[in-house]
Design a protein around this motif. Structure first.
Motif, PDB file in Angstrom:
ATOM      1  N   VAL A   1      55.166  22.738  52.524  1.00 19.34           N
ATOM      2  CA  VAL A   1      54.590  22.651  51.288  1.00 19.34           C
ATOM      3  C   VAL A   1      55.626  22.692  50.252  1.00 19.34           C
ATOM      4  CG1 VAL A   1      53.434  24.221  49.421  1.00 19.34           C
ATOM      5  CG2 VAL A   1      52.787  24.551  51.655  1.00 19.34           C
ATOM      6  N   ARG A   2      56.941  23.361  50.225  1.00 18.97           N
ATOM      7  CA  ARG A   2      58.014  23.099  49.234  1.00 18.97           C
ATOM      8  C   ARG A   2      58.447  21.598  49.335  1.00 18.97           C
ATOM      9  NH1 ARG A   2      62.163  26.105  52.016  1.00 18.97           N
ATOM     10  NH2 ARG A   2      61.197  27.820  51.145  1.00 18.97           N
ATOM     11  N   GLU A   3      58.506  21.121  50.669  1.00 18.47           N
ATOM     12  CA  GLU A   3      59.140  19.630  50.634  1.00 18.47           C
ATOM     13  C   GLU A   3      58.143  18.577  50.036  1.00 18.47           C
ATOM     14  OE1 GLU A   3      59.529  19.296  54.872  1.00 18.47           O
ATOM     15  OE2 GLU A   3      61.380  20.809  55.043  1.00 18.47           O
ATOM     16  N   GLU A   4      56.844  18.925  50.192  1.00 18.72           N
ATOM     17  CA  GLU A   4      55.930  18.059  49.507  1.00 18.72           C
ATOM     18  C   GLU A   4      56.083  18.266  47.944  1.00 18.72           C
ATOM     19  OE1 GLU A   4      51.167  16.509  49.411  1.00 18.72           O
ATOM     20  OE2 GLU A   4      52.065  18.173  51.051  1.00 18.72           O
ATOM     21  N   PHE A   5      56.278  19.358  47.493  1.00 20.32           N
ATOM     22  CA  PHE A   5      56.319  19.625  46.219  1.00 20.32           C
ATOM     23  C   PHE A   5      57.576  18.709  45.685  1.00 20.32           C
ATOM     24  CE2 PHE A   5      58.341  21.762  42.539  1.00 20.32           C
ATOM     25  CZ  PHE A   5      57.573  21.918  41.802  1.00 20.32           C
ATOM     26  N   GLU A   6      58.533  18.937  46.404  1.00 21.53           N
ATOM     27  CA  GLU A   6      60.113  18.417  45.992  1.00 21.53           C
ATOM     28  C   GLU A   6      59.881  16.902  45.934  1.00 21.53           C
ATOM     29  OE1 GLU A   6      63.120  21.631  47.970  1.00 21.53           O
ATOM     30  OE2 GLU A   6      62.449  19.974  49.172  1.00 21.53           O
ATOM     31  N   ARG A   7      59.006  16.370  47.043  1.00 25.62           N
ATOM     32  CA  ARG A   7      58.979  14.830  46.835  1.00 25.62           C
ATOM     33  C   ARG A   7      58.001  14.486  45.465  1.00 25.62           C
ATOM     34  NH1 ARG A   7      58.314  15.741  52.513  1.00 25.62           N
ATOM     35  NH2 ARG A   7      56.067  15.513  52.191  1.00 25.62           N
ATOM     36  N   GLU A   8      57.048  15.313  45.473  1.00 22.93           N
ATOM     37  CA  GLU A   8      56.027  14.816  44.392  1.00 22.93           C
ATOM     38  C   GLU A   8      57.032  14.930  43.022  1.00 22.93           C
ATOM     39  OE1 GLU A   8      52.492  13.200  43.246  1.00 22.93           O
ATOM     40  OE2 GLU A   8      53.071  14.104  45.377  1.00 22.93           O
ATOM     41  N   PHE A   9      57.506  15.984  42.631  1.00 25.41           N
ATOM     42  CA  PHE A   9      58.238  16.215  41.247  1.00 25.41           C
ATOM     43  C   PHE A   9      59.419  16.281  41.190  1.00 25.41           C
ATOM     44  CE2 PHE A   9      54.050  18.463  41.714  1.00 25.41           C
ATOM     45  CZ  PHE A   9      53.565  18.129  40.489  1.00 25.41           C
ATOM     46  N   GLY A  10      60.312  15.553  42.187  1.00 29.04           N
ATOM     47  CA  GLY A  10      61.894  15.349  41.864  1.00 29.04           C
ATOM     48  C   GLY A  10      62.836  16.343  41.572  1.00 29.04           C
ATOM     49  N   VAL A  11      62.477  17.504  42.213  1.00 26.11           N
ATOM     50  CA  VAL A  11      63.293  18.607  42.329  1.00 26.11           C
ATOM     51  C   VAL A  11      63.656  19.152  43.499  1.00 26.11           C
ATOM     52  CG1 VAL A  11      62.638  19.379  39.935  1.00 26.11           C
ATOM     53  CG2 VAL A  11      61.534  20.598  41.805  1.00 26.11           C
ATOM     54  N   GLN A  12      64.721  19.773  44.230  1.00 18.12           N
ATOM     55  CA  GLN A  12      64.902  20.202  45.338  1.00 18.12           C
ATOM     56  C   GLN A  12      65.670  21.556  45.412  1.00 18.12           C
ATOM     57  OE1 GLN A  12      67.437  17.767  47.601  1.00 18.12           O
ATOM     58  NE2 GLN A  12      66.586  18.826  49.782  1.00 18.12           N
ATOM     59  N   TRP A  13      65.203  22.486  46.268  1.00 18.08           N
ATOM     60  CA  TRP A  13      65.908  23.795  46.285  1.00 18.08           C
ATOM     61  C   TRP A  13      66.854  23.736  47.411  1.00 18.08           C
ATOM     62  CZ3 TRP A  13      64.299  28.423  49.525  1.00 18.08           C
ATOM     63  CH2 TRP A  13      65.142  29.445  49.277  1.00 18.08           C
ATOM     64  N   THR A  14      68.225  24.111  46.800  1.00 18.26           N
ATOM     65  CA  THR A  14      69.340  24.215  47.797  1.00 18.26           C
ATOM     66  C   THR A  14      69.275  25.314  48.892  1.00 18.26           C
ATOM     67  OG1 THR A  14      70.546  25.663  46.436  1.00 18.26           O
ATOM     68  CG2 THR A  14      70.673  23.330  45.767  1.00 18.26           C
ATOM     69  N   GLY A  15      68.322  26.168  48.773  1.00 14.58           N
ATOM     70  CA  GLY A  15      68.267  27.239  49.733  1.00 14.58           C
ATOM     71  C   GLY A  15      68.992  28.510  49.087  1.00 14.58           C
ATOM     72  N   TRP A  16      69.397  28.478  47.989  1.00 16.72           N
ATOM     73  CA  TRP A  16      70.295  29.453  47.307  1.00 16.72           C
ATOM     74  C   TRP A  16      69.533  30.008  46.022  1.00 16.72           C
ATOM     75  CZ3 TRP A  16      74.262  31.904  49.488  1.00 16.72           C
ATOM     76  CH2 TRP A  16      75.002  31.190  50.593  1.00 16.72           C
ATOM     77  N   ILE A  17      69.549  31.436  45.922  1.00 15.22           N
ATOM     78  CA  ILE A  17      69.358  32.128  44.671  1.00 15.22           C
ATOM     79  C   ILE A  17      70.470  33.070  44.229  1.00 15.22           C
ATOM     80  CG2 ILE A  17      66.808  31.903  44.993  1.00 15.22           C
ATOM     81  CD1 ILE A  17      66.768  34.995  45.762  1.00 15.22           C
TER      82      ILE A  17
END
Length: 391
Positions: A172-188
């Motif tokens: 789900v995250r990866e599809e959102f990232e492709r759709e909206f041009g942002v990517q989580w690095t895995g860090w908070i």
């Protein structure tokens, strides 16, 4: 004849100001704008994670119907009840046709938090220092369908910290990232005013436990910044030991300052996520900045953590409008009573003296209010008023 007293006039104006501000708010026209709010991290009925959004909608007289103002209970997600009971009223129960209908009816969506609720904090005294078994949370496939529908219909989408982070499923995250041009690095990460486990009761026990498992001990006593990865890796930068400046700052560029009213620099001592973005699709208004010394920079490089990363990402075009606040922006100690007074945003900051809430209060008035207000107002004027609804 007595001389006119300017002092008395000033006193009268000050005393009667709240009445005039309230009347001005009452006579401001209501404006219908249907907002689909999603909040899956609601421990108490005050809706702390989305209260700031409701404040903005109500203060600006945006309504869910022609007459009804927004209330705290107007959202999709987790609804706490008495005696540890709860209801889940998220989009997961919606069929494809219902999601399509919602995207037609809604003018915009604001996802304020999808982190969710864990069993430990819900059933064992609502402690947020432990994690154990999720009850409800993470961006779902239904959430993503709604977002894609809204994008296709050229509507406004607003997102915030932890909307695509754990426990959202990777696909789900990866599809959102492709759709909206942002990517989580895995860090908070987050700043803590004390890393001393004997002093700071809000310091997450799981964070300390994971660090000890990796490094053997928790030697920190001062303030500092803790970073946590989706794989539970922990990096800690302690004030003076690793940091030249103990608190992260949110630094805004010229566009952020001039167009959205953001301050050039402001402390940001709350949760944030570390994102990358596609500059061909989105632009950045503000960045988070970590001021590490040589020792701290070495720790960051070893973990692949940047010292500067986006805080506010936007896409504003004819195709669709999108914003992502890479921080816990909507969680502020703001009372709903103040919504009823027009121009309160110019006065309220001067009347809060409680040090425990002053920084968060400053953030609401200096960042959240002008930024969110500008996005909502621009969208309403450009899109909601000028384009017919899809039926």
């Amino acid at each position: 004849m007595k001389k006119f007293s300017w002092i008395k006039l000033v006193v009268i104006v000050i005393i009667t100001a709240p009445i005039w501000m309230w009347l001005a708010w009452c006579f401001t026209p209501k404006r219908k704008m249907v907002v689909a709010t999603v909040d899956k991290t609601v421990l108490t009925a005050d809706g702390q994670e989305h209260i700031s959004l409701i404040w903005m909608l109500k203060h600006k007289r945006f309504t869910k119907t022609s007459t009804k103002l927004y209330q705290i209970s107007d959202y999709f997600g987790f609804f706490p009840k008495d005696d540890q009971k709860y209801l889940v009223k998220g989009l997961e129960r919606f069929s494809s046709s219902q999601l399509e209908q919602l995207s037609n009816d809604a003018d915009m969506a604001f996802f304020t938090d999808t982190y969710g609720i864990y069993r430990q904090e819900w059933f064992a005294g609502k402690s947020q220092t432990e994690r154990s078994g999720i009850l409800y949370g993470g961006m779902s496939e239904q959430d993503l369908i709604l977002l894609k529908n809204l994008k296709h219909q050229k509507k406004l989408i607003m997102m915030e910290f932890n909307d695509i982070n754990s426990p959202t499923a990777p696909n789900v995250r990866e599809e959102f990232e492709r759709e909206f041009g942002v990517q989580w690095t895995g860090w908070i990460g987050r700043y803590f005013d004390s890393l001393d486990t004997t002093v700071n009761v809000e310091l997450p026990k799981w964070l300390v436990r994971n660090y000890i498992r990796q490094r053997g001990a928790w030697p920190f006593k001062k303030s500092g910044i803790a970073f946590v990865s989706e794989k539970d890796q922990v990096v800690v930068l302690e004030n003076e030991t690793h940091l030249d400046t103990e608190v992260p700052f949110m630094v805004s560029n010229t566009q952020g300052q001039e167009e959205y009213g953001l301050p050039e620099r402001i402390k940001y001592p709350y949760w944030f996520d570390i994102l990358r973005y596609n500059p061909k699709i989105n632009q950045v208004l503000s960045n988070h900045e970590i001021y590490a010394n040589t020792k701290g920079q070495k720790e960051l490089r070893a973990a692949g953590i940047p010292s500067r990363f986006p805080a506010v990402i936007i896409h504003k075009g004819e195709d669709y409008q999108f914003s992502y606040f890479a921080g816990d922006f909507s969680d502020n100690p703001i009372g709903m009573f103040s919504t009823y007074f027009k121009w309160i945003e110019y006065i309220a900051p001067w009347f809060v003296h409680d040090e425990a809430v002053s920084e968060r209060n400053d953030f609401f008035w200096e960042v959240y209010s002008p930024l969110t207000g500008k996005i909502l107002e621009d969208y309403y004027k450009e899109k909601v008023l000028t384009k017919p609804r899809i039926r």
